[in-house]
Design a protein around this motif. Structure first.
Motif, PDB file in Angstrom:
ATOM      1  N   MET A  63      17.812  -3.899  12.474  1.00  0.00           N
ATOM      2  CA  MET A  63      16.768  -3.640  11.507  1.00  0.00           C
ATOM      3  C   MET A  63      17.382  -2.927  10.315  1.00  0.00           C
ATOM      4  O   MET A  63      18.232  -2.079  10.432  1.00  0.00           O
ATOM      5  N   SER A  64      16.930  -3.273   9.162  1.00  0.00           N
ATOM      6  CA  SER A  64      17.431  -2.629   7.950  1.00  0.00           C
ATOM      7  C   SER A  64      16.815  -1.250   7.800  1.00  0.00           C
ATOM      8  O   SER A  64      15.950  -0.846   8.548  1.00  0.00           O
ATOM      9  N   GLY A  65      17.248  -0.520   6.768  1.00  0.00           N
ATOM     10  CA  GLY A  65      16.775   0.836   6.551  1.00  0.00           C
ATOM     11  C   GLY A  65      15.289   0.904   6.289  1.00  0.00           C
ATOM     12  O   GLY A  65      14.667  -0.047   5.836  1.00  0.00           O
ATOM     13  N   LEU A  66      14.712   2.048   6.593  1.00  0.00           N
ATOM     14  CA  LEU A  66      13.296   2.285   6.375  1.00  0.00           C
ATOM     15  C   LEU A  66      13.070   2.856   4.988  1.00  0.00           C
ATOM     16  O   LEU A  66      13.878   3.629   4.493  1.00  0.00           O
ATOM     17  N   ASN A  67      11.972   2.508   4.367  1.00  0.00           N
ATOM     18  CA  ASN A  67      11.611   2.981   3.043  1.00  0.00           C
ATOM     19  C   ASN A  67      10.586   4.102   3.192  1.00  0.00           C
ATOM     20  O   ASN A  67       9.459   3.866   3.626  1.00  0.00           O
ATOM     21  N   SER A  68      10.965   5.327   2.825  1.00  0.00           N
ATOM     22  CA  SER A  68      10.078   6.478   3.036  1.00  0.00           C
ATOM     23  C   SER A  68       8.765   6.352   2.261  1.00  0.00           C
ATOM     24  O   SER A  68       7.713   6.758   2.744  1.00  0.00           O
ATOM     25  N   ALA A  69       8.816   5.778   1.066  1.00  0.00           N
ATOM     26  CA  ALA A  69       7.592   5.643   0.262  1.00  0.00           C
ATOM     27  C   ALA A  69       6.598   4.706   0.936  1.00  0.00           C
ATOM     28  O   ALA A  69       5.405   5.032   1.053  1.00  0.00           O
ATOM     29  N   SER A  70       7.052   3.540   1.389  1.00  0.00           N
ATOM     30  CA  SER A  70       6.128   2.594   2.013  1.00  0.00           C
ATOM     31  C   SER A  70       5.617   3.123   3.351  1.00  0.00           C
ATOM     32  O   SER A  70       4.463   2.896   3.709  1.00  0.00           O
ATOM     33  N   ILE A  71       6.446   3.860   4.073  1.00  0.00           N
ATOM     34  CA  ILE A  71       6.000   4.458   5.336  1.00  0.00           C
ATOM     35  C   ILE A  71       4.910   5.488   5.067  1.00  0.00           C
ATOM     36  O   ILE A  71       3.881   5.511   5.746  1.00  0.00           O
ATOM     37  N   ALA A  72       5.106   6.345   4.070  1.00  0.00           N
ATOM     38  CA  ALA A  72       4.112   7.378   3.752  1.00  0.00           C
ATOM     39  C   ALA A  72       2.778   6.752   3.341  1.00  0.00           C
ATOM     40  O   ALA A  72       1.715   7.168   3.816  1.00  0.00           O
ATOM     41  N   VAL A  73       2.820   5.752   2.478  1.00  0.00           N
ATOM     42  CA  VAL A  73       1.585   5.115   2.003  1.00  0.00           C
ATOM     43  C   VAL A  73       0.881   4.380   3.139  1.00  0.00           C
ATOM     44  O   VAL A  73      -0.331   4.514   3.325  1.00  0.00           O
ATOM     45  N   THR A  74       1.629   3.605   3.924  1.00  0.00           N
ATOM     46  CA  THR A  74       1.025   2.850   5.023  1.00  0.00           C
ATOM     47  C   THR A  74       0.463   3.790   6.082  1.00  0.00           C
ATOM     48  O   THR A  74      -0.632   3.561   6.600  1.00  0.00           O
ATOM     49  N   THR A  75       1.185   4.865   6.399  1.00  0.00           N
ATOM     50  CA  THR A  75       0.676   5.831   7.373  1.00  0.00           C
ATOM     51  C   THR A  75      -0.607   6.475   6.862  1.00  0.00           C
ATOM     52  O   THR A  75      -1.580   6.615   7.613  1.00  0.00           O
ATOM     53  N   ASP A  76      -0.647   6.835   5.583  1.00  0.00           N
ATOM     54  CA  ASP A  76      -1.845   7.433   4.999  1.00  0.00           C
ATOM     55  C   ASP A  76      -3.041   6.493   5.147  1.00  0.00           C
ATOM     56  O   ASP A  76      -4.107   6.898   5.625  1.00  0.00           O
ATOM     57  N   ARG A  77      -2.869   5.250   4.751  1.00  0.00           N
ATOM     58  CA  ARG A  77      -3.978   4.286   4.801  1.00  0.00           C
ATOM     59  C   ARG A  77      -4.450   4.031   6.223  1.00  0.00           C
ATOM     60  O   ARG A  77      -5.652   4.053   6.506  1.00  0.00           O
ATOM     61  N   THR A  78      -3.506   3.737   7.120  1.00  0.00           N
ATOM     62  CA  THR A  78      -3.883   3.369   8.482  1.00  0.00           C
ATOM     63  C   THR A  78      -4.393   4.577   9.268  1.00  0.00           C
ATOM     64  O   THR A  78      -5.310   4.435  10.080  1.00  0.00           O
ATOM     65  N   THR A 101       3.877  12.473   4.058  1.00  0.00           N
ATOM     66  CA  THR A 101       5.259  12.374   3.594  1.00  0.00           C
ATOM     67  C   THR A 101       6.091  11.793   4.718  1.00  0.00           C
ATOM     68  O   THR A 101       5.768  11.945   5.903  1.00  0.00           O
ATOM     69  N   ALA A 102       7.162  11.109   4.353  1.00  0.00           N
ATOM     70  CA  ALA A 102       8.074  10.529   5.333  1.00  0.00           C
ATOM     71  C   ALA A 102       9.502  10.844   4.911  1.00  0.00           C
ATOM     72  O   ALA A 102       9.844  10.731   3.735  1.00  0.00           O
ATOM     73  N   ASP A 103      10.302  11.267   5.866  1.00  0.00           N
ATOM     74  CA  ASP A 103      11.701  11.597   5.602  1.00  0.00           C
ATOM     75  C   ASP A 103      12.570  10.688   6.453  1.00  0.00           C
ATOM     76  O   ASP A 103      12.571  10.792   7.679  1.00  0.00           O
ATOM     77  N   THR A 104      13.287   9.780   5.819  1.00  0.00           N
ATOM     78  CA  THR A 104      14.148   8.850   6.549  1.00  0.00           C
ATOM     79  C   THR A 104      15.535   9.422   6.793  1.00  0.00           C
ATOM     80  O   THR A 104      16.369   8.752   7.380  1.00  0.00           O
ATOM     81  N   GLY A 105      15.774  10.650   6.388  1.00  0.00           N
ATOM     82  CA  GLY A 105      17.060  11.293   6.633  1.00  0.00           C
ATOM     83  C   GLY A 105      17.202  11.774   8.066  1.00  0.00           C
ATOM     84  O   GLY A 105      18.175  12.450   8.398  1.00  0.00           O
ATOM     85  N   ALA A 106      16.262  11.439   8.936  1.00  0.00           N
ATOM     86  CA  ALA A 106      16.279  11.915  10.319  1.00  0.00           C
ATOM     87  C   ALA A 106      17.429  11.337  11.117  1.00  0.00           C
ATOM     88  O   ALA A 106      17.795  11.881  12.145  1.00  0.00           O
ATOM     89  N   GLY A 107      17.984  10.216  10.667  1.00  0.00           N
ATOM     90  CA  GLY A 107      19.165   9.677  11.340  1.00  0.00           C
ATOM     91  C   GLY A 107      18.853   8.593  12.334  1.00  0.00           C
ATOM     92  O   GLY A 107      17.828   7.941  12.286  1.00  0.00           O
TER      93      GLY A 107
END
Length: 143
Positions: A1-16, A34-40
């Protein structure tokens, strides 16, 4: 899987999450995620075929009755604004509302990008305004 996009994760999580809370009788006044993809990576210090990236997600908000809302956990996948997968726990007024591995409908048609679609077939009913705060952390890349 490719990298995660923190902006799209934050927006989608907010909506859903807003939709999931409302369906459980929690009247959301506002919610910020907010979403932080620096978690590793899960599964070791170095990338491997079996390792998956995660995003740490934190949401705070308030109900129309003035109670605090929190949603915390991690997301491993985000699907075009339709859903997120991971491990998320929601509380309202200090009481557990849900713990889930999926928020949203992953089988739905991709989002059209409408931030606040009309409720109830355009009946003119007032809708709450949702403000999404997205925190993006970037690291400089060396040569």
């Amino acid at each position: 899987m490719s990298g995660l996009n923190s902006a799209s994760i934050a927006v989608t999580t907010d909506r859903t999450a807003t939709s999931a809370l409302e369906s459980r009788g929690v009247h959301v006044q506002w919610l910020n995620c907010t979403a932080d993809t620096g978690a590793g990576l899960i599964g070791g210090a170095s990338p491997a075929a079996s390792a998956r990236r995660t995003a740490d997600v934190d949401c705070t908000g308030r109900t129309k009755e003035g109670k605090d809302i929190t949603i915390n956990g991690n997301v491993t996948q985000e699907f075009d604004g339709r859903c997120v997968r991971g491990d998320l726990t929601a509380k309202a007024g200090g009481k557990a509302v849900f713990r889930t591995a999926v928020l949203g409908n992953c089988d739905a048609a991709p989002s059209t990008g409408a931030v606040n679609p009309p409720l109830g077939g355009g009946s003119g009913t007032a809708r709450p305004t949702v403000t999404v705060t997205v925190t993006v952390t970037e690291s400089p890349q060396g040569k």
